[in-house]
Design an enzyme around this catalytic site. Structure first.
Site, PDB file in Angstrom:
ATOM      1  N   CYS A   2     -25.143 -18.696  20.793  1.00 11.24           N
ATOM      2  CA  CYS A   2     -26.056 -17.574  20.987  1.00 11.24           C
ATOM      3  C   CYS A   2     -26.102 -16.731  19.721  1.00 11.24           C
ATOM      4  CB  CYS A   2     -25.606 -16.705  22.160  1.00 11.24           C
ATOM      5  SG  CYS A   2     -25.506 -17.595  23.734  1.00 11.24           S
ATOM      6  N   GLY A  28     -30.527 -19.715  19.648  1.00 13.91           N
ATOM      7  CA  GLY A  28     -30.775 -19.829  21.073  1.00 13.91           C
ATOM      8  C   GLY A  28     -32.228 -19.626  21.408  1.00 13.91           C
ATOM      9  N   ASN A 101     -21.332 -14.243  22.264  1.00 19.16           N
ATOM     10  CA  ASN A 101     -21.537 -15.594  21.744  1.00 19.16           C
ATOM     11  C   ASN A 101     -20.203 -16.317  21.806  1.00 19.16           C
ATOM     12  OD1 ASN A 101     -22.326 -17.904  20.335  1.00 19.16           O
ATOM     13  ND2 ASN A 101     -21.915 -16.963  18.347  1.00 19.16           N
ATOM     14  N   GLY A 102     -20.157 -17.437  22.528  1.00 19.56           N
ATOM     15  CA  GLY A 102     -18.924 -18.199  22.607  1.00 19.56           C
ATOM     16  C   GLY A 102     -18.646 -18.695  24.006  1.00 19.56           C
ATOM     17  N   TYR A 257     -24.360 -27.415  11.089  1.00 21.36           N
ATOM     18  CA  TYR A 257     -25.636 -27.442  11.817  1.00 21.36           C
ATOM     19  C   TYR A 257     -26.179 -26.080  12.222  1.00 21.36           C
ATOM     20  CZ  TYR A 257     -28.881 -28.301  15.722  1.00 21.36           C
ATOM     21  OH  TYR A 257     -29.960 -28.307  16.549  1.00 21.36           O
ATOM     22  N   THR A 303     -32.004 -29.160   8.918  1.00 20.87           N
ATOM     23  CA  THR A 303     -30.683 -28.767   8.434  1.00 20.87           C
ATOM     24  C   THR A 303     -30.061 -29.759   7.456  1.00 20.87           C
ATOM     25  OG1 THR A 303     -29.895 -29.628  10.558  1.00 20.87           O
ATOM     26  CG2 THR A 303     -29.988 -27.238  10.309  1.00 20.87           C
ATOM     27  N   ASP A 365     -28.897 -37.168   8.229  1.00 19.23           N
ATOM     28  CA  ASP A 365     -28.905 -36.084   9.206  1.00 19.23           C
ATOM     29  C   ASP A 365     -27.613 -35.303   9.071  1.00 19.23           C
ATOM     30  OD1 ASP A 365     -29.903 -34.463  11.160  1.00 19.23           O
ATOM     31  OD2 ASP A 365     -30.104 -36.025  12.680  1.00 19.23           O
ATOM     32  N   ASP A 366     -27.628 -34.078   9.622  1.00 15.10           N
ATOM     33  CA  ASP A 366     -26.425 -33.244   9.514  1.00 15.10           C
ATOM     34  C   ASP A 366     -25.274 -33.810  10.332  1.00 15.10           C
ATOM     35  OD1 ASP A 366     -26.753 -31.953  12.316  1.00 15.10           O
ATOM     36  OD2 ASP A 366     -28.632 -31.485  11.326  1.00 15.10           O
TER      37      ASP A 366
END
Length: 504
Positions: A2, A28, A101-102, A257, A303, A365-366
């Site tokens: 988030c 998000g 966030n988490g 990412y 990314t 790709d990442d």
């Protein structure tokens, strides 16, 4: 994952909060919310959807006040639900609003303790609401009618004693101020900064430094692991270390990412870290595949671009943009439910045939998580006429579930779990596959001597969880709750409830 933001201003903060959330939208896309404080009155708007869709002019006009919080959400469990949109509010004590966030790894124990011992009621399944109520209880037991910043710091210390996992949070007490805090391992990022106005200094706390930059705030520092930062309504800044044994252990996947490349996290440039990932990967290709026949390196946007360009330069081969991205489609990795992810890949990317035709192509790709997207992209390259399609990941194989707030909790849904690299290559349909080595990734991000990081949380790659409390039983229960089948079942239930409501 988030995005969070909090601002103490000298004038209305609604527009600044909105602008900051737009910048953090990559963290998000499921829901968004803003709460502002006018005097001691709160104004709240939150709902499912992108920032631009949740907030209309009529909502912005109602979000009055000089302090406020904002949040963008993507779900780590279950289907989208507006009930779990943030910020969350609790009435007692004082009225507290929080955005988080988490993920808490001891959420079930905390939920039981909050009900049995703290006598608190929870309305959602979100551990953000648990975190808010733990903080509220720790503040309430101090038994004071009027509080100061020291009371807030003592309450945060209580949160650190009780809560385990990865969490960065910003919170507000009406008429008093805002504060941010970070778990003792510093797993999730959070920074704070200041800007000068004619009326005086304003402060912002946010998930990433890019939110500060774009709104003209000068970054002061990252919130240290275990630290709390408090800004009162008068604009006075206070900080304190609230944890007993903090160890800076940021999630390395932020650099791979999640974070924007123009952010700086724990004194590490995300852009530079990704550049070094590309060079490290090129060095591995030179060691292990010196006779390669790669004609062109093509990134999977967005990314991986930085790493892919550096890789191509180091290998002295061509670099081309072979995929055009529809920017109105969200990030497939953070979409809830495998069916949604599968459907969105071809809507999201389209190949430019001229860049692939009759060439040996290295796609970069990442990372590779579930493998669904990689599989389809490889097939797109073949359909565009590529002679051979090789695939490179700037990160090691993702073999283990994440428990600190990233939606990769089910080991059996990870393409690398229990498979060798040769097996993964065959499953993806590539002519060759190469992964970054974990030691090289750590060196690429750490940049020896440039950061204060003690260690990184690399649990998705090596299964070593820095909080030390993640058991096989916990992972088994998490898998039952958060696999795609469970998400789809919850989505069907939500849809049936909505249909019933509309029928009535």
């Amino acid at each position: 994952m988030c995005g969070i933001v909090g601002i103490v201003g000298k004038g209305p903060v609604n527009q600044s909060l909105y602008d900051a959330l737009l910048v953090l939208q990559h963290r998000g896309q499921d829901a968004a919310g803003i709460v502002t404080c006018e005097g001691e009155k709160l104004h709240l708007r939150k709902d499912n959807g992108l920032v631009r869709d949740v907030f209309r002019t009529r909502h912005m006009l109602q979000l009055r006040g000089n302090t406020g919080l904002g949040h963008v959400r993507y779900p780590t469990a279950g289907a989208s639900s507006s009930a779990e949109a943030q910020p969350f509010y609790v009435n007692s004590p004082y009225g507290i609003v929080l955005a988080h966030n988490g993920n808490l790894t001891n959420a079930e124990d905390l939920k039981r303790d909050l009900f049995v011992e703290d006598l608190r009621h929870l309305n959602t399944d979100s551990d953000s609401e648990i975190l808010l109520n733990v903080f509220a209880h720790e503040l309430q037991i101090q038994g004071k009618l009027r509080i100061d910043e020291q009371d807030v710091f003592r309450a945060v210390a209580g949160v650190h004693r009780r809560c385990r996992g990865g969490y960065a949070a910003v919170a507000m007490i009406p008429g008093f101020g805002i504060f941010g805090f970070r778990d003792p391992n510093g797993i999730r990022p959070i920074v704070y900064g200041r800007r000068e106005t004619d009326e005086g200094a304003e402060y912002m706390i946010a998930s990433e430094s890019v939110a500060l930059d774009t709104l003209g705030f000068r970054m002061i520092a990252d919130v240290a692991p275990g630290e709390a930062v408090f800004i009162d309504v008068a604009g006075n800044l206070h900080t304190r270390q609230c944890a007993e044994q903090p160890v800076l252990s940021p999630c390395i996947f932020e650099f791979v990412y999640f974070a924007r490349p123009d952010s700086i996290i724990d004194n590490i440039s995300v852009h530079k870290a990704r550049s070094r990932m590309g060079r490290k990967l090129a060095a591995k290709i030179k060691r292990e595949w010196s006779d390669h026949d790669i004609d062109v390196v093509i990134p999977v946007p967005d990314t991986s671009r930085t790493a892919a360009l550096q890789l191509a330069n180091a290998l002295n081969v061509g670099y081309a943009e072979g995929f055009i991205k529809n920017r109105y489609i969200g990030r497939t990795f953070i979409m809830p439910g495998q069916k949604v992810r599968k459907k969105s890949v071809r809507q999201k990317l389209n190949a430019i045939d001229l860049e692939f035709r009759k060439k040996s192509v290295l796609l970069v790709d990442d990372s590779i998580v579930r493998g669904t997207t990689s599989q389809q992209i490889i097939q797109m390259a073949r359909d565009a006429g590529a002679r051979r399609v090789y695939f490179a990941s700037a990160a090691p194989p993702v073999r283990y579930p994440n428990v600190y707030g990233i939606d990769m909790p089910t080991a059996n849904e990870l393409v690398a779990h229990g498979r060798t690299e040769a097996e993964i290559c065959r499953l993806l349909g590539a002519d060759g596959l190469i992964f970054q080595d974990l030691d090289d990734l750590i060196q690429a991000v750490q940049k020896k001597g440039k950061s204060d990081v003690d260690r990184f949380d690399c649990s998705v790659f090596d299964g070593d969880y820095v909080t030390g409390d993640v058991t096989q039983e916990y992972l088994r229960l998490l898998e039952q709750q958060r696999n795609d089948a469970a998400k789809e079942a919850k989505a069907r239930h939500s849809e049936s409830v909505i249909e019933l409501y509309n029928t009535d």
